[in-house]
Write an enzyme that holds these catalytic residues in place. Structure first.
Site, PDB file in Angstrom:
ATOM      1  N   GLU A  30      10.298   2.248 -14.182  1.00 45.82           N
ATOM      2  CA  GLU A  30       9.651   3.670 -13.508  1.00 45.82           C
ATOM      3  C   GLU A  30      10.319   5.031 -13.932  1.00 45.82           C
ATOM      4  O   GLU A  30      11.323   5.296 -13.731  1.00 45.82           O
ATOM      5  CB  GLU A  30       9.266   3.398 -12.653  1.00 45.82           C
ATOM      6  CG  GLU A  30       9.367   4.378 -11.320  1.00 45.82           C
ATOM      7  CD  GLU A  30       7.514   5.080 -11.544  1.00 45.82           C
ATOM      8  OE1 GLU A  30       7.360   6.063 -11.878  1.00 45.82           O
ATOM      9  OE2 GLU A  30       6.985   3.985 -12.130  1.00 45.82           O
ATOM     10  N   HIS A  87     -14.256  -0.549  -3.862  1.00 46.43           N
ATOM     11  CA  HIS A  87     -15.489   0.249  -4.534  1.00 46.43           C
ATOM     12  C   HIS A  87     -15.907  -1.551  -3.810  1.00 46.43           C
ATOM     13  O   HIS A  87     -15.426  -2.297  -4.076  1.00 46.43           O
ATOM     14  CB  HIS A  87     -15.728   0.645  -4.895  1.00 46.43           C
ATOM     15  CG  HIS A  87     -15.023   1.815  -4.814  1.00 46.43           C
ATOM     16  ND1 HIS A  87     -15.468   3.682  -4.703  1.00 46.43           N
ATOM     17  CD2 HIS A  87     -14.014   2.744  -5.665  1.00 46.43           C
ATOM     18  CE1 HIS A  87     -14.872   4.404  -4.483  1.00 46.43           C
ATOM     19  NE2 HIS A  87     -14.266   4.071  -5.181  1.00 46.43           N
ATOM     20  N   CYS A 103      10.770  15.279  12.994  1.00 41.30           N
ATOM     21  CA  CYS A 103      11.549  13.898  12.813  1.00 41.30           C
ATOM     22  C   CYS A 103      11.967  14.204  11.381  1.00 41.30           C
ATOM     23  O   CYS A 103      12.881  13.316  11.109  1.00 41.30           O
ATOM     24  CB  CYS A 103       9.906  13.059  12.872  1.00 41.30           C
ATOM     25  SG  CYS A 103       8.340  12.711  11.195  1.00 41.30           S
ATOM     26  N   CYS A 150       9.790   9.185  14.916  1.00 43.42           N
ATOM     27  CA  CYS A 150       8.226  10.338  15.117  1.00 43.42           C
ATOM     28  C   CYS A 150       7.164   9.578  15.715  1.00 43.42           C
ATOM     29  O   CYS A 150       7.281   8.612  16.542  1.00 43.42           O
ATOM     30  CB  CYS A 150       7.620   9.889  13.466  1.00 43.42           C
ATOM     31  SG  CYS A 150       6.145  10.190  13.459  1.00 43.42           S
ATOM     32  N   ILE A 156      -7.434   3.298 -16.089  1.00 40.66           N
ATOM     33  CA  ILE A 156      -7.060   2.908 -14.911  1.00 40.66           C
ATOM     34  C   ILE A 156      -7.742   3.938 -13.725  1.00 40.66           C
ATOM     35  O   ILE A 156      -6.778   3.928 -12.770  1.00 40.66           O
ATOM     36  CB  ILE A 156      -5.870   2.056 -14.521  1.00 40.66           C
ATOM     37  CG1 ILE A 156      -5.954   1.064 -15.903  1.00 40.66           C
ATOM     38  CG2 ILE A 156      -6.678   0.933 -13.398  1.00 40.66           C
ATOM     39  CD1 ILE A 156      -7.323  -0.077 -16.133  1.00 40.66           C
TER      40      ILE A 156
END
Length: 494
Positions: free
Chosen positions: A31, A49, A442, A400, A335
């Site tokens: 990556e 979907h 936060c 948070c 994709i």
């Protein structure tokens, strides 16, 4: 020597990695960014979907219908929220009614189950806040919603738990054919592998051109969104589409799995594969178009806007095949929607192709499809909260307040396999900064925890990309840390 190198750690790449980790293979995910799910996966409509609008016989049609039914099991195994809430494609005039009738008939041919054509009265019963001018709709109860970035991180985690490897910040620069496979040169490493699976999203054509002349081109298509506060969460109950156009499924209104409302996208073809800027024209278009469906949308409750890029292929369909010119190289390209919906079925198919190339794959006896459950503190009963805090006091410290996320949850997200390394990485996994203040309160606490848990200086903590530093200077040199406006006014993702 690796058996398989997957280029790209988006939803498709991580699904394939997790599926390959069932077998006795040495698999690595490469990556270019510093986290998984940093491309299209982090910024899309988050819809599973039903699959009625793809061309009969296309890869989109095939994999959408197969993938849709797989989400209940995989999300249960990975402890990822998934809700099958159904969708409506609404019609405003007779032409639209003809369109949704065509979609219905197309869906029947493809194999989409349980669809219905419903009239205005039934639409109003399902969705009382939609405008009165709607004449009818196509109802598809199998549509659903999921958190795509949380799913991708869970897939990567489970793949790594089962022996796969992940190399972040490894951008592929060159690929050479070699004896028995390929040699991949990144900015950090040289990777030897028997097979390559190209899941590089908008860069898939670029990656393929490293081994042969690419017969396809990927055009980045930008889509912009609004994300509304949870207080607007009851405006619609289902995914609401307008009739699709040649540029896509159009502007939708939908709940998210976390209780917000997402509205968008527009569609604009670009040249720049990194352009995720929002524009006033694009957002105005989204707002004006969505109001046609529901004039009651409280846009004053918007908490952020963002944009994502879809990988639009020149072929018009998913490209999922071994290259004829480069044996052992599988393209999984173009994709775009319904890519998220199709991804589990695509992964199964790709692994079958790897089996075919290898001749045979041995399954692991100890493969574990389940991810360790995540403690979601806000969802616990008072008794459960007290018990967790007794075991680990960090769960008693709220970091948070908007989302009621604790220090314990953040620390856990950092230390899992494929764990969070950035402020936005924490946000996508456990949601601090995803509420109405968007990290304004936060954010500094999250940075402190990241720095402490990773053993680094706070100035080295980044928001998203490798160079997206938040703090400048030092407390001994300045009266206080300066926090960039970019951090407080985050517009990256939900």
């Amino acid at each position: 020597m690796y058996d398989v190198a997957i280029i790209g750690a988006g939803i498709t790449g991580t699904f394939i990695a997790r599926e390959l980790s069932r077998y006795k293979l040495r698999t690595v995910i490469l990556e270019k960014d510093n986290d998984v799910a940093n491309g299209t996966t982090k910024a899309n409509s988050a819809i599973v979907h039903a699959g009625y609008d793809a061309t009969v016989g296309s890869n989109k049609a095939k994999f959408n219908v197969l993938g849709n039914v797989m989400f209940d099991k995989v999300c249960e195994e990975l402890d990822v929220p998934f809700k099958r809430i159904g969708s409506l494609v609404v019609a405003f005039d007779e032409e639209d009614m003809n369109t949704i009738q065509t979609l219905y008939e197309n869906g029947i041919k493809i194999g989409v189950p349980d669809m219905e054509m419903i009239d205005a009265k039934e639409v109003k019963k399902m969705e009382p806040n939609l405008n009165d001018l709607i004449l009818g709709a196509l109802y598809a109860p199998t549509a659903g919603i999921v958190g795509p970035f949380e799913l991708a991180t869970a897939l990567a985690e489970n793949a790594l738990d089962n022996g796969a490897e992940l190399l972040l910040n490894n951008e592929v620069k060159r690929i050479n054919k070699a004896k028995g496979g390929y040699k991949i040169y990144t900015n950090e490493n040289i990777i030897n592998t028997k097979y390559i699976i190209n899941c590089a999203g908008v860069y898939a054509d670029h990656i393929y051109s490293m081994v042969t002349n690419s017969y396809f081109k990927i055009v980045p298509r930008r889509g912009q969104y609004y994300l509304l506060d949870k207080s607007a969460g009851d405006i619609v109950n289902k995914v609401i589409f307008q009739c699709p156009t040649k540029l896509g499924k159009g502007v939708l209104i939908s709940p998210t799995v976390d209780g917000n409302i997402i509205i968008g996208p527009d569609a604009a073809n670009l040249e720049d594969k990194e352009d995720v800027e929002t524009t006033s024209d694009g957002l105005s278009f989204v707002q004006e178009t969505a109001i046609k469906t529901c004039s009651k949308i409280p846009f004053n409750k918007n908490i952020t806007t963002f944009a994502g890029l879809r990988a639009e292929p020149s072929t018009g369909d998913f490209i999922i095949e071994e290259s004829a010119e480069a044996k052992g190289f599988i393209n999984v390209a173009g994709i775009k929607s319904p890519g998220l919906s199709s991804s589990p079925a695509i992964a199964k198919y790709v692994v079958e192709r790897v089996k075919s190339m290898a001749g045979h794959l041995d399954e692991k006896e100890d493969f574990n499809p389940r991810r360790r459950k995540r403690i979601r503190f806000a969802e616990l009963s008072d008794e459960e909260k007290a018990e967790i805090i007794k075991k680990d006091p960090r769960y008693g410290r709220i970091i948070c307040r908007c989302e009621t996320i604790t220090e314990g949850e953040i620390v856990d997200a950092i230390h899992r396999n494929a764990g969070a390394k950035t402020v936005n990485g924490v946000k996508r996994r456990v949601r601090p900064g995803a509420g109405r203040c968007q990290g304004g309160f936060c954010g500094p606490r999250v940075m402190e925890i990241l720095a402490r848990e990773q053993g680094k200086d706070m100035k080295a903590v980044v928001k998203e990309g490798t160079n997206s530093y938040i703090l400048i200077g030092d407390t001994k040199e300045d009266s206080e840390y300066e926090i960039t406006k970019e951090f407080v006014a985050s517009s990256c993702d939900a």
